[in-house]
Design a protein around this motif. Sequence first.
Motif, PDB file in Angstrom:
ATOM      1  N   GLY A  23       0.946  -1.419   0.106  1.00 54.01           N
ATOM      2  CA  GLY A  23       0.044   0.004  -0.108  1.00 54.01           C
ATOM      3  C   GLY A  23       0.901   1.249   0.049  1.00 54.01           C
ATOM      4  N   ILE A  24       1.894   1.126   0.732  1.00 54.37           N
ATOM      5  CA  ILE A  24       2.885   2.576   0.830  1.00 54.37           C
ATOM      6  C   ILE A  24       3.405   2.597  -0.381  1.00 54.37           C
ATOM      7  CG2 ILE A  24       4.976   3.309   1.942  1.00 54.37           C
ATOM      8  CD1 ILE A  24       2.636   3.619   3.667  1.00 54.37           C
ATOM      9  N   PHE A  25       4.189   1.706  -1.035  1.00 55.28           N
ATOM     10  CA  PHE A  25       4.730   1.784  -2.359  1.00 55.28           C
ATOM     11  C   PHE A  25       3.705   1.971  -3.447  1.00 55.28           C
ATOM     12  CE2 PHE A  25       8.199  -1.083  -0.831  1.00 55.28           C
ATOM     13  CZ  PHE A  25       9.025  -0.052  -0.504  1.00 55.28           C
ATOM     14  N   GLY A  26       2.597   1.785  -3.314  1.00 59.86           N
ATOM     15  CA  GLY A  26       1.478   2.070  -4.255  1.00 59.86           C
ATOM     16  C   GLY A  26       1.223   3.475  -4.372  1.00 59.86           C
ATOM     17  N   ILE A  27       0.921   4.009  -3.318  1.00 60.82           N
ATOM     18  CA  ILE A  27       0.717   5.394  -2.943  1.00 60.82           C
ATOM     19  C   ILE A  27       1.957   6.320  -3.695  1.00 60.82           C
ATOM     20  CG2 ILE A  27       0.665   7.210  -1.344  1.00 60.82           C
ATOM     21  CD1 ILE A  27      -1.268   5.460   0.340  1.00 60.82           C
ATOM     22  N   PHE A  28       3.220   5.919  -3.239  1.00 65.91           N
ATOM     23  CA  PHE A  28       4.147   6.833  -3.680  1.00 65.91           C
ATOM     24  C   PHE A  28       4.344   6.569  -5.109  1.00 65.91           C
ATOM     25  CE2 PHE A  28       5.621   6.900   0.735  1.00 65.91           C
ATOM     26  CZ  PHE A  28       5.331   8.061   0.991  1.00 65.91           C
ATOM     27  N   ASN A  34      -7.868   7.501  -7.737  1.00 63.81           N
ATOM     28  CA  ASN A  34      -8.571   6.242  -7.636  1.00 63.81           C
ATOM     29  C   ASN A  34      -7.684   5.454  -6.965  1.00 63.81           C
ATOM     30  OD1 ASN A  34      -7.565   5.994  -9.923  1.00 63.81           O
ATOM     31  ND2 ASN A  34      -9.653   5.344 -10.985  1.00 63.81           N
ATOM     32  N   ASN A  35      -6.481   5.102  -7.785  1.00 63.64           N
ATOM     33  CA  ASN A  35      -5.327   4.023  -7.271  1.00 63.64           C
ATOM     34  C   ASN A  35      -4.893   4.475  -6.020  1.00 63.64           C
ATOM     35  OD1 ASN A  35      -5.794   2.733  -9.704  1.00 63.64           O
ATOM     36  ND2 ASN A  35      -3.894   3.729 -10.687  1.00 63.64           N
ATOM     37  N   ILE A  36      -4.770   5.720  -5.697  1.00 63.37           N
ATOM     38  CA  ILE A  36      -4.286   6.112  -4.255  1.00 63.37           C
ATOM     39  C   ILE A  36      -5.071   5.662  -3.125  1.00 63.37           C
ATOM     40  CG2 ILE A  36      -3.832   8.112  -2.676  1.00 63.37           C
ATOM     41  CD1 ILE A  36      -2.353   9.413  -5.185  1.00 63.37           C
ATOM     42  N   LEU A  37      -6.706   5.875  -3.547  1.00 65.75           N
ATOM     43  CA  LEU A  37      -7.698   5.335  -2.683  1.00 65.75           C
ATOM     44  C   LEU A  37      -7.519   3.877  -2.217  1.00 65.75           C
ATOM     45  CD1 LEU A  37     -10.741   7.562  -3.581  1.00 65.75           C
ATOM     46  CD2 LEU A  37      -9.417   7.663  -1.541  1.00 65.75           C
ATOM     47  N   LEU A  38      -7.215   2.999  -3.562  1.00 60.78           N
ATOM     48  CA  LEU A  38      -7.110   1.787  -3.370  1.00 60.78           C
ATOM     49  C   LEU A  38      -6.215   1.461  -2.505  1.00 60.78           C
ATOM     50  CD1 LEU A  38      -8.012  -1.134  -4.581  1.00 60.78           C
ATOM     51  CD2 LEU A  38      -6.412  -0.645  -6.014  1.00 60.78           C
ATOM     52  N   PHE A  39      -4.947   1.940  -2.746  1.00 61.42           N
ATOM     53  CA  PHE A  39      -3.797   1.555  -1.671  1.00 61.42           C
ATOM     54  C   PHE A  39      -4.023   2.095  -0.342  1.00 61.42           C
ATOM     55  CE2 PHE A  39      -1.802   1.454  -6.096  1.00 61.42           C
ATOM     56  CZ  PHE A  39      -1.406  -0.005  -5.964  1.00 61.42           C
ATOM     57  N   ILE A  80     -16.713   9.418   0.392  1.00 61.80           N
ATOM     58  CA  ILE A  80     -16.219  10.979   0.315  1.00 61.80           C
ATOM     59  C   ILE A  80     -15.525  10.955  -1.251  1.00 61.80           C
ATOM     60  CG2 ILE A  80     -14.754  12.743   1.066  1.00 61.80           C
ATOM     61  CD1 ILE A  80     -15.958  12.069   3.724  1.00 61.80           C
ATOM     62  N   GLY A  81     -14.452   9.743  -1.151  1.00 57.75           N
ATOM     63  CA  GLY A  81     -13.530   9.926  -2.290  1.00 57.75           C
ATOM     64  C   GLY A  81     -14.525   9.633  -3.838  1.00 57.75           C
ATOM     65  N   LEU A  82     -15.419   8.480  -3.623  1.00 60.61           N
ATOM     66  CA  LEU A  82     -16.204   8.369  -4.907  1.00 60.61           C
ATOM     67  C   LEU A  82     -17.193   9.662  -5.147  1.00 60.61           C
ATOM     68  CD1 LEU A  82     -17.221   4.727  -4.312  1.00 60.61           C
ATOM     69  CD2 LEU A  82     -15.474   5.591  -5.950  1.00 60.61           C
ATOM     70  N   ALA A  83     -17.425  10.203  -4.153  1.00 56.69           N
ATOM     71  CA  ALA A  83     -18.372  11.332  -4.387  1.00 56.69           C
ATOM     72  C   ALA A  83     -17.728  12.434  -4.971  1.00 56.69           C
ATOM     73  CB  ALA A  83     -19.026  12.002  -3.059  1.00 56.69           C
ATOM     74  N   PHE A  84     -16.230  12.691  -4.398  1.00 52.40           N
ATOM     75  CA  PHE A  84     -15.359  13.517  -5.158  1.00 52.40           C
ATOM     76  C   PHE A  84     -15.251  13.231  -6.591  1.00 52.40           C
ATOM     77  CE2 PHE A  84     -11.160  15.108  -6.167  1.00 52.40           C
ATOM     78  CZ  PHE A  84     -11.190  16.515  -6.153  1.00 52.40           C
ATOM     79  N   LEU A  85     -14.809  11.925  -7.049  1.00 52.59           N
ATOM     80  CA  LEU A  85     -14.717  11.313  -8.396  1.00 52.59           C
ATOM     81  C   LEU A  85     -16.091  11.619  -9.187  1.00 52.59           C
ATOM     82  CD1 LEU A  85     -12.799   7.932  -8.132  1.00 52.59           C
ATOM     83  CD2 LEU A  85     -11.948  10.158  -9.055  1.00 52.59           C
ATOM     84  N   ILE A  86     -17.036  11.367  -8.655  1.00 49.07           N
ATOM     85  CA  ILE A  86     -18.396  11.690  -9.421  1.00 49.07           C
ATOM     86  C   ILE A  86     -18.346  13.129  -9.802  1.00 49.07           C
ATOM     87  CG2 ILE A  86     -20.846  11.524  -9.306  1.00 49.07           C
ATOM     88  CD1 ILE A  86     -20.444   8.934  -7.927  1.00 49.07           C
ATOM     89  N   LEU A  87     -18.109  14.043  -8.817  1.00 49.26           N
ATOM     90  CA  LEU A  87     -18.274  15.220  -8.904  1.00 49.26           C
ATOM     91  C   LEU A  87     -16.937  15.935 -10.119  1.00 49.26           C
ATOM     92  CD1 LEU A  87     -19.247  18.277  -7.986  1.00 49.26           C
ATOM     93  CD2 LEU A  87     -17.353  18.186  -6.544  1.00 49.26           C
TER      94      LEU A  87
END
Length: 109
Positions: A23-28, A34-39, A80-87
């Motif tokens: 997860g840490i390496f995926g974020i960086f 959406n990938n950052i949310l997943l990691f 909240i992340g999905l609402a932001f993506l939809i927005l």
Amino acid sequence: EFLFLDLFYINYFTFSLIIFLFGIFGIFLNNKFNNILLFFELILLATNFNFLVFSVLLDNAMGQVIALYILVIAGSEVSIGLAFLILVYGSWFTNLNFFLSLKDKLWEY
């Protein structure tokens, strides 16, 4: 006897560490939202797993309660992340002037 328990639970801690580092390496290494949310969810999963294993190891229910709170926080973070993506993407693809200009260009040919 307690040493045997430590050697038995080290597999679970190693699995949790692998998920956490993934997860840490995926974020960086990713720059998409959406990938950052997943990691980030993977990091929360690893911490939940650690809390649950420590709860069993120490015979204490507090780790399970903390894991439940983390699940509630993770659920609200995802909503909240999905609402932001939809927005963002909803306003990105609904420009009617752009589609009307495409229709006018289609009739030119």
